[in-house]
Structures are given as structure tokens and as C-alpha cells.
Design a protein around this motif. Structure first.
Motif, PDB file in Angstrom:
ATOM      1  N   VAL A   1       6.817-122.488   7.345  1.00 47.15           N
ATOM      2  CA  VAL A   1       5.595-122.866   8.046  1.00 47.15           C
ATOM      3  C   VAL A   1       4.879-121.618   8.535  1.00 47.15           C
ATOM      4  O   VAL A   1       5.518-120.704   9.063  1.00 47.15           O
ATOM      5  CB  VAL A   1       5.902-123.793   9.245  1.00 47.15           C
ATOM      6  CG1 VAL A   1       4.661-124.027  10.096  1.00 47.15           C
ATOM      7  CG2 VAL A   1       6.465-125.127   8.763  1.00 47.15           C
ATOM      8  N   ILE A   2       3.559-121.593   8.352  1.00 44.12           N
ATOM      9  CA  ILE A   2       2.700-120.576   8.936  1.00 44.12           C
ATOM     10  C   ILE A   2       1.839-121.286   9.965  1.00 44.12           C
ATOM     11  O   ILE A   2       1.068-122.182   9.616  1.00 44.12           O
ATOM     12  CB  ILE A   2       1.798-119.880   7.884  1.00 44.12           C
ATOM     13  CG1 ILE A   2       2.641-119.181   6.814  1.00 44.12           C
ATOM     14  CG2 ILE A   2       0.874-118.863   8.555  1.00 44.12           C
ATOM     15  CD1 ILE A   2       2.912-120.013   5.619  1.00 44.12           C
ATOM     16  N   VAL A   3       1.998-120.930  11.239  1.00 42.53           N
ATOM     17  CA  VAL A   3       1.175-121.489  12.312  1.00 42.53           C
ATOM     18  C   VAL A   3       0.065-120.490  12.585  1.00 42.53           C
ATOM     19  O   VAL A   3       0.322-119.360  13.002  1.00 42.53           O
ATOM     20  CB  VAL A   3       1.996-121.758  13.591  1.00 42.53           C
ATOM     21  CG1 VAL A   3       1.085-122.253  14.714  1.00 42.53           C
ATOM     22  CG2 VAL A   3       3.093-122.774  13.307  1.00 42.53           C
ATOM     23  N   VAL A   4      -1.175-120.914  12.315  1.00 40.67           N
ATOM     24  CA  VAL A   4      -2.341-120.038  12.459  1.00 40.67           C
ATOM     25  C   VAL A   4      -2.998-120.285  13.816  1.00 40.67           C
ATOM     26  O   VAL A   4      -3.294-121.422  14.172  1.00 40.67           O
ATOM     27  CB  VAL A   4      -3.352-120.291  11.318  1.00 40.67           C
ATOM     28  CG1 VAL A   4      -4.607-119.441  11.503  1.00 40.67           C
ATOM     29  CG2 VAL A   4      -2.702-120.029   9.968  1.00 40.67           C
TER      30      VAL A   4
ATOM     31  N   LEU B   1       5.329-125.646  15.679  1.00 36.04           N
ATOM     32  CA  LEU B   1       6.440-124.700  15.615  1.00 36.04           C
ATOM     33  C   LEU B   1       7.714-125.331  15.077  1.00 36.04           C
ATOM     34  O   LEU B   1       8.507-124.655  14.415  1.00 36.04           O
ATOM     35  CB  LEU B   1       6.721-124.119  17.010  1.00 36.04           C
ATOM     36  CG  LEU B   1       5.637-123.264  17.642  1.00 36.04           C
ATOM     37  CD1 LEU B   1       6.040-122.864  19.058  1.00 36.04           C
ATOM     38  CD2 LEU B   1       5.318-122.038  16.799  1.00 36.04           C
ATOM     39  N   THR B   2       7.923-126.609  15.330  1.00 32.48           N
ATOM     40  CA  THR B   2       9.196-127.239  14.975  1.00 32.48           C
ATOM     41  C   THR B   2       9.187-127.936  13.622  1.00 32.48           C
ATOM     42  O   THR B   2      10.119-128.688  13.312  1.00 32.48           O
ATOM     43  CB  THR B   2       9.631-128.237  16.076  1.00 32.48           C
ATOM     44  OG1 THR B   2       8.605-129.224  16.245  1.00 32.48           O
ATOM     45  CG2 THR B   2       9.898-127.519  17.386  1.00 32.48           C
TER      46      THR B   2
ATOM     47  N   ALA C   1      18.130-122.567  14.939  1.00 34.83           N
ATOM     48  CA  ALA C   1      18.274-122.079  16.313  1.00 34.83           C
ATOM     49  C   ALA C   1      17.229-121.025  16.660  1.00 34.83           C
ATOM     50  O   ALA C   1      16.702-121.011  17.778  1.00 34.83           O
ATOM     51  CB  ALA C   1      19.680-121.521  16.511  1.00 34.83           C
ATOM     52  N   GLU C   2      16.908-120.153  15.733  1.00 31.19           N
ATOM     53  CA  GLU C   2      15.957-119.077  16.012  1.00 31.19           C
ATOM     54  C   GLU C   2      14.566-119.628  16.323  1.00 31.19           C
ATOM     55  O   GLU C   2      13.860-119.129  17.200  1.00 31.19           O
ATOM     56  CB  GLU C   2      15.877-118.110  14.826  1.00 31.19           C
ATOM     57  CG  GLU C   2      17.170-117.385  14.540  1.00 31.19           C
ATOM     58  CD  GLU C   2      18.159-118.173  13.673  1.00 31.19           C
ATOM     59  OE1 GLU C   2      19.218-117.621  13.358  1.00 31.19           O
ATOM     60  OE2 GLU C   2      17.864-119.328  13.296  1.00 31.19           O
ATOM     61  N   VAL C   3      14.165-120.668  15.604  1.00 27.93           N
ATOM     62  CA  VAL C   3      12.863-121.295  15.842  1.00 27.93           C
ATOM     63  C   VAL C   3      12.923-122.135  17.120  1.00 27.93           C
ATOM     64  O   VAL C   3      11.986-122.129  17.934  1.00 27.93           O
ATOM     65  CB  VAL C   3      12.437-122.152  14.630  1.00 27.93           C
ATOM     66  CG1 VAL C   3      11.179-122.946  14.934  1.00 27.93           C
ATOM     67  CG2 VAL C   3      12.231-121.260  13.403  1.00 27.93           C
TER      68      VAL C   3
END
Length: 194
Positions: free
Chosen positions: A145-148, A170-171, A52-54
Motif C-alpha cells: 500500500v502507498i498512502v499518499v 495504514l492498515t 507488527a511493523e505497520v
């Protein structure tokens, strides 16, 4: 054609990330020779992968580029929201990515961790870290996950495709998400990622 005359198609319009991808179910149905008026549709309303937070962050992004779509409700929460890291305006370095990755690895233990970058960075196989772009990440899931450079991901593909690529990035997280950027985002992502 299916011998019985019926078949099932499943997918997420919000994840149309390739150039020229059909962005609506009606376009997809017409492309495969089916009259959209003859189709029974069921919208999936529960998300079992993304916490839910993501999804709260991803849902704000979805409203920016596909307001006609309804975000799925997450079946679970982790109690930990996405982490936002900025490098004070300088370009994100390998050391920054390594630190963020190490933090996520500590949090997810033996879980899978992915670094998702803009295409230009993903094409550079010599940066010393395993990474992929949002198009390659589509359909996959990772514990962390790291989104750069999220703005870089959006800017590489103008219009809704860039936003869809960031939505995919993101998902992918099932537990922890870190967004690593040179600076806090400007419009239109400031109220999404901020």
C-alpha cells in the motif's frame, strides 16, 4: 431479529469512517434495537492481516483518536517497517506516486498493490494511476500500500473521522507500507508517522 434470539456482530470501532457512522458498539446496538446491557462481548485481540511493523504505526494513531480501544496484536512480523517518503515540501506528483508504486511492486512481486489518496485526488480519475480513497479501501487488503498525503486524508474529515480514515488506509497492507507526503508531518501526526 434472529429467530433464535441471538446473533453475532463483528467490526472495528476504529474504522467508523463515514459521516454519521456510529462510533461505539453501544450506539450500534441501540440503533438495531438491542439493549447493550444484554450483550456478551468478546474483543478480538489478534490481527492476522497487518504486520507488527505497520501496526506499531497504526497503534500510535489509534491512541490519538480512540484511546479507549486496544490495538490488536499482530500475529506476524515482516522485518521491514513502513517506508516514509517526502517530496521536499512540494505537492506530491504522479511521477512520485509512480516511483513509489514501482518500488512496492518490486518488493511484493505479483501481489496486489493499492494507492490510497485523499478523496479529492481519488475523485480525479484522470491522474493516470489506479487509486482509491480510504472509505473505498475499508474492508480490503493489499500486499503493498502507498498512502499518499496522510495529512490530507485527515484534514478532509475533521475530528476522529479523519483519523479513522487514515487508520483504515495504514492498515490495508499485508506486507509493505509506504507513506508518501509533501513533507514530514506536523502535529498531531508527527509522532505517529515520523
Amino acid at each position: 431479529r434472529c429467530p433464535t434470539g441471538s446473533f453475532t456482530l463483528a467490526g472495528d470501532e476504529a474504522q467508523a469512517v463515514r459521516a454519521g457512522a456510529a462510533a461505539t458498539w453501544d450506539r450500534i446496538l441501540v440503533a438495531v434495537g438491542v439493549d447493550p446491557a444484554t450483550v456478551v462481548r468478546h474483543e478480538l485481540t489478534v490481527n492476522y492481516r497487518t504486520p507488527a511493523e505497520v501496526m506499531a504505526m497504526a497503534s500510535r494513531l489509534l491512541a490519538r483518536f480512540a484511546a479507549h480501544l486496544h490495538p490488536a496484536r499482530s500475529a506476524r512480523a515482516t522485518g521491514v517497517g513502513p517506508r516514509r517518503l517526502h517530496t521536499g515540501g512540494r505537492q506530491v506528483t504522479i511521477a512520485d506516486i509512480e516511483r513509489a508504486t514501482a518500488d512496492v511492486r518490486r518488493e511484493v512481486g505479483n501481489g496486489l498493490v493499492a494507492v490510497i489518496t485523499p478523496e479529492w485526488m481519488a475523485a480525479d480519475r484522470d491522474i493516470g494511476i489506479e487509486h482509491l480513497d480510504a472509505v473505498d479501501a475499508k474492508g480490503l487488503e493489499f500486499d503493498g500500500v502507498i498512502v499518499v498525503d496522510p495529512e490530507g486524508i485527515v484534514d478532509e474529515s475533521p475530528g476522529p473521522t479523519g483519523m479513522a480514515r487514515l487508520y483504515v488506509a495504514l492498515t490495508r497492507a499485508t506486507t509493505r507500507l509506504t507513506v508518501l507526503a509533501p513533507a514530514p508531518p506536523g502535529p498531531p501526526l508527527d509522532d505517529v508517522l515520523g
